[in-house]
Write a protein that holds these residues in place. Structure first.
Motif, PDB file in Angstrom:
ATOM      1  N   CYS A  18     -56.955 -43.761  67.810  1.00 41.54           N
ATOM      2  CA  CYS A  18     -55.619 -44.342  67.611  1.00 41.54           C
ATOM      3  C   CYS A  18     -55.502 -45.706  68.281  1.00 41.54           C
ATOM      4  O   CYS A  18     -54.964 -46.658  67.693  1.00 41.54           O
ATOM      5  N   LEU A  19     -55.977 -45.813  69.504  1.00 44.41           N
ATOM      6  CA  LEU A  19     -55.906 -47.084  70.215  1.00 44.41           C
ATOM      7  C   LEU A  19     -56.682 -48.167  69.480  1.00 44.41           C
ATOM      8  O   LEU A  19     -56.216 -49.312  69.356  1.00 44.41           O
ATOM      9  N   LEU A  20     -57.860 -47.820  68.988  1.00 43.70           N
ATOM     10  CA  LEU A  20     -58.656 -48.799  68.242  1.00 43.70           C
ATOM     11  C   LEU A  20     -57.935 -49.232  66.975  1.00 43.70           C
ATOM     12  O   LEU A  20     -57.949 -50.412  66.607  1.00 43.70           O
ATOM     13  N   LEU A  21     -57.301 -48.279  66.300  1.00 43.21           N
ATOM     14  CA  LEU A  21     -56.593 -48.589  65.065  1.00 43.21           C
ATOM     15  C   LEU A  21     -55.381 -49.484  65.324  1.00 43.21           C
ATOM     16  O   LEU A  21     -55.181 -50.494  64.634  1.00 43.21           O
ATOM     17  N   THR A  46     -61.824 -56.628  67.902  1.00 37.70           N
ATOM     18  CA  THR A  46     -61.428 -55.629  66.908  1.00 37.70           C
ATOM     19  C   THR A  46     -62.460 -55.538  65.792  1.00 37.70           C
ATOM     20  O   THR A  46     -62.721 -54.453  65.271  1.00 37.70           O
ATOM     21  N   GLY A  47     -63.070 -56.665  65.445  1.00 38.57           N
ATOM     22  CA  GLY A  47     -64.121 -56.643  64.434  1.00 38.57           C
ATOM     23  C   GLY A  47     -65.355 -55.886  64.890  1.00 38.57           C
ATOM     24  O   GLY A  47     -66.080 -55.314  64.064  1.00 38.57           O
ATOM     25  N   SER A  48     -65.581 -55.836  66.182  1.00 40.52           N
ATOM     26  CA  SER A  48     -66.759 -55.146  66.710  1.00 40.52           C
ATOM     27  C   SER A  48     -66.679 -53.637  66.484  1.00 40.52           C
ATOM     28  O   SER A  48     -67.704 -52.956  66.462  1.00 40.52           O
ATOM     29  N   PHE A  49     -65.466 -53.117  66.326  1.00 38.06           N
ATOM     30  CA  PHE A  49     -65.283 -51.687  66.087  1.00 38.06           C
ATOM     31  C   PHE A  49     -65.016 -51.365  64.621  1.00 38.06           C
ATOM     32  O   PHE A  49     -64.673 -50.234  64.287  1.00 38.06           O
ATOM     33  N   GLU A  50     -65.185 -52.341  63.754  1.00 40.37           N
ATOM     34  CA  GLU A  50     -64.870 -52.166  62.339  1.00 40.37           C
ATOM     35  C   GLU A  50     -65.628 -51.002  61.712  1.00 40.37           C
ATOM     36  O   GLU A  50     -65.083 -50.272  60.872  1.00 40.37           O
ATOM     37  N   GLN A 222     -73.555 -56.858  65.544  1.00 37.89           N
ATOM     38  CA  GLN A 222     -73.221 -57.945  66.455  1.00 37.89           C
ATOM     39  C   GLN A 222     -73.943 -59.241  66.057  1.00 37.89           C
ATOM     40  O   GLN A 222     -73.363 -60.334  66.131  1.00 37.89           O
ATOM     41  N   ALA A 223     -75.174 -59.112  65.639  1.00 36.73           N
ATOM     42  CA  ALA A 223     -75.903 -60.303  65.184  1.00 36.73           C
ATOM     43  C   ALA A 223     -75.198 -60.944  63.999  1.00 36.73           C
ATOM     44  O   ALA A 223     -75.146 -62.176  63.879  1.00 36.73           O
ATOM     45  N   SER A 224     -74.616 -60.111  63.140  1.00 35.76           N
ATOM     46  CA  SER A 224     -73.868 -60.636  62.003  1.00 35.76           C
ATOM     47  C   SER A 224     -72.558 -61.284  62.454  1.00 35.76           C
ATOM     48  O   SER A 224     -72.219 -62.394  62.016  1.00 35.76           O
ATOM     49  N   LEU A 225     -71.821 -60.603  63.340  1.00 32.28           N
ATOM     50  CA  LEU A 225     -70.550 -61.150  63.812  1.00 32.28           C
ATOM     51  C   LEU A 225     -70.735 -62.477  64.539  1.00 32.28           C
ATOM     52  O   LEU A 225     -69.883 -63.378  64.430  1.00 32.28           O
ATOM     53  N   LEU A 226     -71.825 -62.613  65.274  1.00 38.20           N
ATOM     54  CA  LEU A 226     -72.089 -63.825  66.052  1.00 38.20           C
ATOM     55  C   LEU A 226     -72.853 -64.880  65.257  1.00 38.20           C
ATOM     56  O   LEU A 226     -73.276 -65.891  65.804  1.00 38.20           O
ATOM     57  N   HIS A 227     -73.039 -64.585  63.954  1.00 38.52           N
ATOM     58  CA  HIS A 227     -73.712 -65.524  63.033  1.00 38.52           C
ATOM     59  C   HIS A 227     -75.148 -65.839  63.464  1.00 38.52           C
ATOM     60  O   HIS A 227     -75.640 -66.944  63.269  1.00 38.52           O
ATOM     61  N   LEU A 228     -75.780 -64.825  64.072  1.00 38.91           N
ATOM     62  CA  LEU A 228     -77.187 -64.975  64.441  1.00 38.91           C
ATOM     63  C   LEU A 228     -78.109 -64.679  63.266  1.00 38.91           C
ATOM     64  O   LEU A 228     -79.270 -65.082  63.266  1.00 38.91           O
ATOM     65  N   VAL A 239     -76.323 -49.812  57.863  1.00 39.90           N
ATOM     66  CA  VAL A 239     -75.890 -50.154  59.220  1.00 39.90           C
ATOM     67  C   VAL A 239     -74.532 -49.507  59.508  1.00 39.90           C
ATOM     68  O   VAL A 239     -74.293 -48.994  60.608  1.00 39.90           O
ATOM     69  N   ALA A 240     -73.647 -49.514  58.515  1.00 41.08           N
ATOM     70  CA  ALA A 240     -72.333 -48.886  58.698  1.00 41.08           C
ATOM     71  C   ALA A 240     -72.478 -47.389  58.939  1.00 41.08           C
ATOM     72  O   ALA A 240     -71.759 -46.806  59.765  1.00 41.08           O
ATOM     73  N   LEU A 241     -73.392 -46.740  58.232  1.00 43.72           N
ATOM     74  CA  LEU A 241     -73.625 -45.312  58.456  1.00 43.72           C
ATOM     75  C   LEU A 241     -74.138 -45.056  59.873  1.00 43.72           C
ATOM     76  O   LEU A 241     -73.698 -44.112  60.541  1.00 43.72           O
ATOM     77  N   LEU A 242     -75.052 -45.890  60.334  1.00 43.59           N
ATOM     78  CA  LEU A 242     -75.581 -45.720  61.684  1.00 43.59           C
ATOM     79  C   LEU A 242     -74.483 -45.890  62.727  1.00 43.59           C
ATOM     80  O   LEU A 242     -74.382 -45.097  63.677  1.00 43.59           O
ATOM     81  N   CYS A 243     -73.656 -46.917  62.556  1.00 43.20           N
ATOM     82  CA  CYS A 243     -72.579 -47.155  63.519  1.00 43.20           C
ATOM     83  C   CYS A 243     -71.545 -46.043  63.472  1.00 43.20           C
ATOM     84  O   CYS A 243     -71.108 -45.542  64.520  1.00 43.20           O
ATOM     85  N   GLY A 244     -71.145 -45.648  62.270  1.00 47.44           N
ATOM     86  CA  GLY A 244     -70.103 -44.633  62.138  1.00 47.44           C
ATOM     87  C   GLY A 244     -70.550 -43.275  62.627  1.00 47.44           C
ATOM     88  O   GLY A 244     -69.866 -42.619  63.425  1.00 47.44           O
ATOM     89  N   MET A 245     -71.712 -42.831  62.160  1.00 45.64           N
ATOM     90  CA  MET A 245     -72.189 -41.497  62.541  1.00 45.64           C
ATOM     91  C   MET A 245     -72.709 -41.478  63.971  1.00 45.64           C
ATOM     92  O   MET A 245     -72.405 -40.553  64.735  1.00 45.64           O
ATOM     93  N   GLY A 246     -73.476 -42.489  64.324  1.00 39.64           N
ATOM     94  CA  GLY A 246     -73.974 -42.556  65.701  1.00 39.64           C
ATOM     95  C   GLY A 246     -72.845 -42.698  66.691  1.00 39.64           C
ATOM     96  O   GLY A 246     -72.851 -42.076  67.766  1.00 39.64           O
ATOM     97  N   GLY A 247     -71.828 -43.495  66.328  1.00 43.42           N
ATOM     98  CA  GLY A 247     -70.690 -43.673  67.217  1.00 43.42           C
ATOM     99  C   GLY A 247     -69.898 -42.389  67.389  1.00 43.42           C
ATOM    100  O   GLY A 247     -69.499 -42.035  68.499  1.00 43.42           O
ATOM    101  N   ALA A 248     -69.648 -41.678  66.277  1.00 42.35           N
ATOM    102  CA  ALA A 248     -68.870 -40.437  66.353  1.00 42.35           C
ATOM    103  C   ALA A 248     -69.579 -39.394  67.206  1.00 42.35           C
ATOM    104  O   ALA A 248     -68.969 -38.754  68.081  1.00 42.35           O
ATOM    105  N   LEU A 249     -70.867 -39.194  66.971  1.00 41.23           N
ATOM    106  CA  LEU A 249     -71.607 -38.182  67.731  1.00 41.23           C
ATOM    107  C   LEU A 249     -71.710 -38.557  69.210  1.00 41.23           C
ATOM    108  O   LEU A 249     -71.569 -37.695  70.091  1.00 41.23           O
ATOM    109  N   THR A 250     -71.945 -39.825  69.483  1.00 40.02           N
ATOM    110  CA  THR A 250     -72.079 -40.262  70.873  1.00 40.02           C
ATOM    111  C   THR A 250     -70.757 -40.147  71.604  1.00 40.02           C
ATOM    112  O   THR A 250     -70.693 -39.628  72.730  1.00 40.02           O
ATOM    113  N   LEU A 251     -69.688 -40.606  70.974  1.00 42.76           N
ATOM    114  CA  LEU A 251     -68.375 -40.543  71.621  1.00 42.76           C
ATOM    115  C   LEU A 251     -67.900 -39.107  71.792  1.00 42.76           C
ATOM    116  O   LEU A 251     -67.255 -38.781  72.792  1.00 42.76           O
TER     117      LEU A 251
END
Length: 330
Positions: A18-21, A46-50, A222-228, A239-251
């Motif tokens: 909720c806080l992130l949203l 906020t983009g880092s948690f997209e 992050q490399a994409s957000l920072l234009h690296l 990448v979105a699957l890794l962030c979403g699923m990895g983030g949910a399980l880790t958190l």
């Protein structure tokens, strides 16, 4: 809302989502919210948690659903509850939001369609999630009613189909937010699997893979957000699957107990429905008073977006009709 599982602080995790949203909608996309620069720290954070924010919400929904899944012969009751819980508030809040948006242009961005009927048929504002979640519940509910997700062997083909839909479904018209439903379905099913096949997910090697996948996904994002790197990472990506699923399980594994976060999590549905009304009102009031410092606007709007819906829910539950209409509770 009672705590969902003694092993994990699921309600607190929902509070974090909720806080992130609310933070995301407080800052807003270009043309809405705080109107900060594209390269501002607020938009970067906020983009880092997209790629984590909505997958986390959906993962939690799947995990909670798995505690009381649909049984054979109970589909009618199940759909009746989902209509009350999701669709009735969707119609009411969408209508009010649209009327306010068109009456006060700029308060919530400029994405209101000219024809009002379109807000009920196509993706609209933040309320697209209720459409998408209803489609997800419908698909998973029917599958569960026929025993198609009951065992790991039966679950695997269903999950594979969901992954296929994740990459394949991307319609231009996007009726009833079907694109987002396909995008979030694997995360919902992951939540179901974590609860339904708990012994498998308690194995150390399984948990070790989650932060590794998350770390790799975040590094690329992050490399994409920072234009690296010259690529943009969207929701329809590995990448979105890794962030979403990895983030949910880790958190899920590391989320600590917290009275404050539990309180926020217990009001998560009301916060989702009504937070934009309060973030916009707080922002506009501060600007009218001459207070335009980014940090003050952000903190005040964020607090209003959390506290305001809690007040709405506390008032709504006092009457049977408002309890059903405004927060979908029986």
């Amino acid at each position: 809302m009672a705590r969902t599982d003694a092993r994990y602080n699921v309600t607190e995790l929902r509070g974090l989502a909720c806080l992130l949203l609310v933070a995301y909608h407080t800052v807003g996309v270009p043309g809405s919210g705080m109107h900060v620069a594209d390269d501002s720290l607020y938009r970067y954070l906020t983009g880092s948690f997209e790629l984590i924010r909505m997958p986390l919400f959906t993962f939690i929904s799947g995990y909670v659903y798995a505690a009381r899944p649909v049984r054979a012969g109970a589909l009618r009751v199940f759909f009746g509850k989902k209509v009350r819980r999701l669709l009735l508030p969707f119609v009411i809040v969408s209508t009010v939001f649209y009327l306010l948006q068109t009456a006060a242009p700029g308060s919530h961005g400029n994405d209101a369609p000219e024809e009002m009927w379109r807000i009920y048929v196509f993706s609209y504002a933040h309320l697209w999630y209720l459409q998408a979640l209803f489609l997800i519940f419908a698909a998973v509910g029917v599958a569960d009613a026929f025993g198609l997700l009951a065992t790991p062997r039966a679950f695997a083909p269903g999950f594979a189909l969901a992954l296929g839909a994740f990459f394949a479904i991307d319609t231009e018209a996007n009726p009833w937010s079907v694109n987002e439903a396909a995008t979030l379905l694997p995360h919902f099913l992951l939540g179901v699997a974590v609860r339904r096949f708990a012994a498998t997910f308690r194995q150390p090697r399984v948990w070790a893979l989650a932060p590794l996948g998350l770390a790799f996904g975040l590094a690329v994002h992050q490399a994409s957000l920072l234009h690296l790197v010259p690529i943009q990472i969207g929701w329809k990506s590995g990448v979105a699957l890794l962030c979403g699923m990895g983030g949910a399980l880790t958190l899920l594994r590391v989320m600590p107990s917290s009275g404050v976060m539990r309180t926020v999590g217990e009001a998560s549905y009301a916060i989702y429905l009504y937070h934009t009304f309060f973030t916009a009102a707080a922002r506009i009031a501060l600007v009218q008073l001459g207070w335009q410092a980014d940090l003050l606007v952000f903190a005040t709007s964020l607090g209003a977006g959390i506290a305001g819906p809690m007040v709405v829910e506390a008032l709504a539950v006092q009457r049977p009709w408002s309890r059903v209409a405004l927060v979908g509770r029986a």
